[in-house]
Motif scaffolding. Structure first.
Motif, PDB file in Angstrom:
ATOM      1  N   TYR A 145       2.010   1.690  -3.542  1.00 57.62           N
ATOM      2  CA  TYR A 145       1.865   2.255  -4.378  1.00 57.62           C
ATOM      3  C   TYR A 145       1.917   3.608  -4.090  1.00 57.62           C
ATOM      4  CZ  TYR A 145       0.803  -2.068  -5.997  1.00 57.62           C
ATOM      5  OH  TYR A 145       1.187  -3.399  -6.837  1.00 57.62           O
ATOM      6  N   ASP A 146       1.486   4.471  -3.028  1.00 57.89           N
ATOM      7  CA  ASP A 146       0.895   6.037  -2.346  1.00 57.89           C
ATOM      8  C   ASP A 146       2.423   6.659  -2.818  1.00 57.89           C
ATOM      9  OD1 ASP A 146      -1.344   4.670  -1.653  1.00 57.89           O
ATOM     10  OD2 ASP A 146      -1.624   4.404   0.570  1.00 57.89           O
ATOM     11  N   GLY A 147       3.411   5.506  -2.820  1.00 55.01           N
ATOM     12  CA  GLY A 147       4.776   6.726  -3.357  1.00 55.01           C
ATOM     13  C   GLY A 147       5.604   6.654  -2.232  1.00 55.01           C
ATOM     14  N   GLY A 148       5.190   6.281  -0.787  1.00 54.28           N
ATOM     15  CA  GLY A 148       6.660   6.082   0.297  1.00 54.28           C
ATOM     16  C   GLY A 148       7.625   5.688   0.305  1.00 54.28           C
ATOM     17  N   LYS A 188       0.815  -1.141   0.185  1.00 54.16           N
ATOM     18  CA  LYS A 188       0.071   0.101   0.764  1.00 54.16           C
ATOM     19  C   LYS A 188       1.055   1.348   0.083  1.00 54.16           C
ATOM     20  CE  LYS A 188      -3.518   2.380   2.366  1.00 54.16           C
ATOM     21  NZ  LYS A 188      -3.747   3.324   1.628  1.00 54.16           N
ATOM     22  N   THR A 189       1.834   1.305   0.871  1.00 57.69           N
ATOM     23  CA  THR A 189       2.805   2.356   0.930  1.00 57.69           C
ATOM     24  C   THR A 189       3.220   2.691  -0.183  1.00 57.69           C
ATOM     25  OG1 THR A 189       2.934   2.012   4.097  1.00 57.69           O
ATOM     26  CG2 THR A 189       4.534   3.847   2.348  1.00 57.69           C
TER      27      THR A 189
END
Length: 78
Positions: A17-20, A14-15
């Motif tokens: 895909y969120d760019g984290g 998830k991180t």
């Protein structure tokens, strides 16, 4: 341990895909972690040994994520 690994890898994905973070933990790596746990008997040591291939920032992020998912993991396992 398997439930914690799934939660951990989902959080990393998830991180990602969120760019984290710049990388993910693959299913193959999760299998390697499970095998390392069978050898070492220590969850954090297994995770640490299997994320050493990543750069320091990514590795530290992954370990930080893991300790949030597995509250019983001790960062000072040495």
């Amino acid at each position: 341990m398997s439930n914690k690994l799934v939660k951990w890898s989902n959080a990393i994905r998830k991180t990602f895909y969120d760019g984290g973070v710049d990388d993910i933990v693959t299913t193959r790596r999760l299998v390697h972690i499970a095998q390392a746990y069978k050898i070492f008997g220590d969850r954090l040591k297994a995770v640490t040994s299997c994320v050493n291939r990543f750069d320091d920032d990514t590795k530290n992020s992954f370990l930080d994520f893991y300790t949030k998912v597995d509250a019983g993991a001790d960062m000072n396992y040495n």
